[in-house]
Design a protein around this motif. Structure first.
Motif, mmCIF file in Angstrom:
data_model
loop_
_atom_site.group_PDB
_atom_site.id
_atom_site.type_symbol
_atom_site.label_atom_id
_atom_site.label_comp_id
_atom_site.label_asym_id
_atom_site.label_seq_id
_atom_site.Cartn_x
_atom_site.Cartn_y
_atom_site.Cartn_z
ATOM 1 N N PHE A 169 16.581 7.302 21.515
ATOM 2 C CA PHE A 169 16.835 6.421 20.503
ATOM 3 C C PHE A 169 17.270 5.929 19.501
ATOM 4 N N THR A 170 17.872 7.378 18.883
ATOM 5 C CA THR A 170 18.906 6.926 17.855
ATOM 6 C C THR A 170 20.230 6.951 18.457
ATOM 7 N N ALA A 171 20.232 7.493 19.750
ATOM 8 C CA ALA A 171 22.042 7.076 19.623
ATOM 9 C C ALA A 171 21.853 5.653 20.203
ATOM 10 N N THR A 172 20.671 5.089 20.857
ATOM 11 C CA THR A 172 19.980 3.765 21.291
ATOM 12 C C THR A 172 20.703 2.624 20.232
ATOM 13 N N ASN A 173 20.492 3.145 18.790
ATOM 14 C CA ASN A 173 20.599 2.256 17.531
ATOM 15 C C ASN A 173 21.642 2.943 16.792
ATOM 16 N N LEU A 174 22.427 4.000 17.459
ATOM 17 C CA LEU A 174 24.030 4.115 16.517
ATOM 18 C C LEU A 174 24.677 3.896 17.927
ATOM 19 N N ALA A 175 24.193 2.312 18.589
ATOM 20 C CA ALA A 175 25.137 2.201 19.772
ATOM 21 C C ALA A 175 25.892 0.770 19.085
ATOM 22 N N ALA A 176 26.587 -0.600 20.145
ATOM 23 C CA ALA A 176 26.349 -1.406 19.344
ATOM 24 C C ALA A 176 24.656 -2.502 19.348
ATOM 25 N N VAL A 177 24.399 -3.107 18.187
ATOM 26 C CA VAL A 177 22.797 -3.490 18.073
ATOM 27 C C VAL A 177 22.637 -4.152 19.378
ATOM 28 N N LYS A 178 23.641 -5.002 20.776
ATOM 29 C CA LYS A 178 23.535 -5.407 21.331
ATOM 30 C C LYS A 178 23.031 -4.875 22.215
ATOM 31 N N ASN A 179 22.914 -3.578 22.653
ATOM 32 C CA ASN A 179 22.421 -2.776 22.460
ATOM 33 C C ASN A 179 21.340 -2.201 23.000
ATOM 34 N N PHE A 180 20.573 -2.364 21.398
ATOM 35 C CA PHE A 180 19.172 -2.612 20.677
ATOM 36 C C PHE A 180 18.581 -3.945 21.412
ATOM 37 N N GLY A 181 18.971 -4.578 21.794
ATOM 38 C CA GLY A 181 18.319 -5.733 22.057
ATOM 39 C C GLY A 181 17.951 -5.667 23.566
ATOM 40 N N GLU A 182 19.295 -5.300 24.208
ATOM 41 C CA GLU A 182 18.779 -5.233 25.673
ATOM 42 C C GLU A 182 17.991 -4.305 26.033
ATOM 43 N N PHE A 183 17.542 -3.437 25.477
ATOM 44 C CA PHE A 183 17.042 -2.425 25.933
ATOM 45 C C PHE A 183 15.326 -2.818 25.045
ATOM 46 N N GLU A 184 15.174 -3.456 23.911
ATOM 47 C CA GLU A 184 13.655 -4.186 23.933
ATOM 48 C C GLU A 184 13.194 -5.301 24.673
ATOM 49 N N PHE A 185 14.464 -6.027 25.169
ATOM 50 C CA PHE A 185 14.389 -7.507 26.232
ATOM 51 C C PHE A 185 13.203 -6.776 27.053
ATOM 52 N N TRP A 186 14.050 -5.718 28.212
ATOM 53 C CA TRP A 186 13.341 -5.496 29.774
ATOM 54 C C TRP A 186 12.438 -4.718 29.041
ATOM 55 N N PHE A 187 12.055 -3.719 27.525
ATOM 56 C CA PHE A 187 10.877 -3.560 27.424
ATOM 57 C C PHE A 187 10.027 -4.714 27.186
ATOM 58 N N ALA A 188 10.182 -5.051 25.963
ATOM 59 C CA ALA A 188 9.355 -6.525 25.736
ATOM 60 C C ALA A 188 8.533 -6.641 27.279
ATOM 61 N N THR A 189 10.068 -7.370 28.035
ATOM 62 C CA THR A 189 9.317 -8.117 28.921
ATOM 63 C C THR A 189 8.697 -7.083 30.153
ATOM 64 N N LEU A 190 8.476 -5.860 30.124
ATOM 65 C CA LEU A 190 7.696 -5.065 30.723
ATOM 66 C C LEU A 190 6.342 -5.394 31.402
ATOM 67 N N LYS A 191 5.976 -5.559 29.397
ATOM 68 C CA LYS A 191 4.636 -5.117 28.598
ATOM 69 C C LYS A 191 4.443 -7.042 28.673
ATOM 70 N N VAL A 192 4.618 -7.769 28.895
ATOM 71 C CA VAL A 192 4.653 -9.606 28.256
ATOM 72 C C VAL A 192 3.805 -9.438 30.383
ATOM 73 N N VAL A 193 4.866 -9.301 31.657
ATOM 74 C CA VAL A 193 4.425 -9.368 32.631
ATOM 75 C C VAL A 193 2.847 -8.281 32.938
ATOM 76 N N ALA A 194 2.785 -7.218 32.443
ATOM 77 C CA ALA A 194 1.729 -6.753 32.345
ATOM 78 C C ALA A 194 0.205 -7.420 31.977
ATOM 79 N N ILE A 195 0.869 -7.853 30.527
ATOM 80 C CA ILE A 195 -0.586 -8.760 30.022
ATOM 81 C C ILE A 195 -0.291 -10.181 31.372
ATOM 82 N N VAL A 196 0.140 -10.256 31.371
ATOM 83 C CA VAL A 196 -0.105 -11.950 32.412
ATOM 84 C C VAL A 196 -0.414 -11.546 33.898
ATOM 85 N N ALA A 197 -0.102 -10.312 34.133
ATOM 86 C CA ALA A 197 -0.687 -10.070 35.847
ATOM 87 C C ALA A 197 -2.102 -9.423 35.375
#
Length: 459
Positions: free
Chosen positions: A142-170
């Protein structure tokens, strides 16, 4: 007192604008859906019974009001220090300094809990790898993710959050089917568990109140979306949309989940230390429910770890911009504040080591000292909004694209509610140590802020 910065003089943001609308929307949702919901909600059910639904409604309403105030100020004046910048403009340098450093401290300490929790789960899957090695791996990734461009951080969080939201909806869908008896081998439970096991409020209103104390801090993390808004392509519209969508969806996920949990099973069926989600999924015959939820909790912890590293680095960078933190942290490379990231990670590493070495002593004191800090931060957000709204209406009304509901009454009501929570924590034996340690930590930061203010005046 220093000169106030008027809203129109908001400084330009040197960080890269790589976050898209979908990143921000999911960050708003994902920042809050953490282990607190999946695992910690069990403690709330134990003290409140089915009344936990009301506890979540009350705590959620408070968190939503704070989110709306934050959204109003961030849409009018986007900045990577978000509420720390707003507090400075509204109340003075001492407020910006205090709220910024308190929030930074909160994030880097909580980070240790998340890293350790995720490592425990991973160690359970692969016992051959020691827990500390997992922690090291997560921190490096996660240090590497945060040292890279901010859109990488955004992409990581997008998929993480999507999985959580799908789990709750299911979970909500399966729960609703179970309540109606539409799953194989199930009888409709109807509403018997809601009212049958000692009534809807088996512990009375006292239980609901204890439930609020147990769950209110699970809403921490909402704030990161307003920090991230400054790095989006259109900060004003992005933050307004992210706040609007997050507010109702979060209430739906939290309150909906609790309704399902206390309707499908008697509230007394929950066991300490076992996620209420697992207990429910097991009872309706979902195979390997425990493992499925383990994966979701694992993702939730890593997602929170990632978001906290991001939020803490942007907060300390913003403090440095305003001369409230060492100037050395201002180095920006490729639109990323690298040194601010490394400084936050370094302190995060220290917290993790303390957590692995002295979980019941040194680290427990640290954790207690940030336990109620979120309430102090929220109180300063509300106080800032009261003053900035008046100033914005007078000087730049066109900047108010997202408005706080029922201003100023609801802001005052939120402040009163926070005061009530403080009072309740004082009378609650389990919460009192947290409140006292957190008050101590806040007092130290305020004292430092006061000394700096005095020196600035003399200088």
């Amino acid at each position: 007192m220093h000169d106030h910065v008027t809203p129109a003089e908001a400084p330009d943001e040197p960080l890269a604008g790589g976050l898209k609308q979908r990143h921000l929307t999911m960050l708003g949702l994902g920042g809050v859906i953490g282990a607190g919901l999946f695992v910690g909600s069990g403690a709330g059910i134990a003290v409140a019974g089915p009344g936990i639904v009301l506890s979540y409604l009350i705590a959620g309403a408070l968190a939503m009001s704070v989110m709306r105030m934050l959204g109003e100020m961030s849409a009018a004046m986007p900045a990577s220090g978000a509420f720390s910048v707003h507090a400075e403009r509204a109340l003075g340098r001492w407020a910006g300094f205090s709220v910024g450093w308190l929030y930074w401290f909160l994030l880097v300490v909580v980070l240790a809990v998340e890293a350790t929790g995720a490592a425990q789960i991973a160690h359970g899957w692969v016992p051959g790898v020691p827990q500390w090695a997992w922690v090291l791996l997560f921190m490096v990734v996660f240090t590497a993710t945060n040292l890279a461009a901010v859109k990488n951080f955004g992409e990581f969080e997008f998929w993480f959050a999507t999985l959580k939201v799908v789990a709750i909806v299911a979970f909500l869908v399966l729960g609703a089917l179970a309540v109606c008896g539409l799953l194989p081998d199930t009888d409709p439970v109807g509403l018997t568990h809601l009212t049958g096991d000692g009534g809807f409020l088996p512990r009375g209103w006292q239980g609901v109140v204890s439930g609020v104390l147990a769950v209110v801090f699970a809403f921490g993390g909402l704030e990161v979306v307003t920090i991230a808004a400054a790095e989006s392509e259109d900060p004003v519209r992005s933050v307004a949309r992210a706040v609007r969508s997050a507010v109702f969806r979060i209430l739906f996920f939290y309150v909906g989940s609790m309704l399902v949990i206390v309707t499908v099973l008697p509230w007394t069926a929950q066991q300490a230390g076992i996620s209420p989600y697992v207990t429910v999924l097991d009872s309706i015959g979902i195979p390997s429910a425990g493992q499925i939820m383990n994966i979701v909790v694992f993702v939730a912890l890593l997602s929170a770890l990632n978001a906290n590293l991001y939020g803490s680095s942007r907060m300390v960078f913003s403090l440095a911009e305003r001369g409230e933190a060492p100037r050395a942290l201002l180095a920006v490379d490729g639109g990323v504040p690298r040194r601010a990231v490394l400084a936050s990670v370094a302190f995060g590493f220290v917290s993790v080591l303390l957590n692995l070495e002295w979980p019941d002593t040194v680290f427990l004191y640290m954790l207690n000292s940030v336990g109620a800090v979120l309430l102090f931060v929220w109180a300063l957000i509300a106080a800032s909004q009261l003053r900035l709204r008046r100033r914005l209406e007078a000087e730049a009304p066109e900047r108010l694209v997202l408005k706080m509901w029922a201003f100023p009454y609801l802001t005052w009501a939120a402040l009163a509610a926070m005061a009530v929570v403080f009072g309740l924590m004082l009378t609650d034996d389990t919460a009192r140590p947290q409140l006292l340690w957190s008050t101590g930590a806040t007092a130290v930061v305020l004292a430092v802020a006061g000394v700096r203010e005095l020196r600035a005046r003399r200088g």
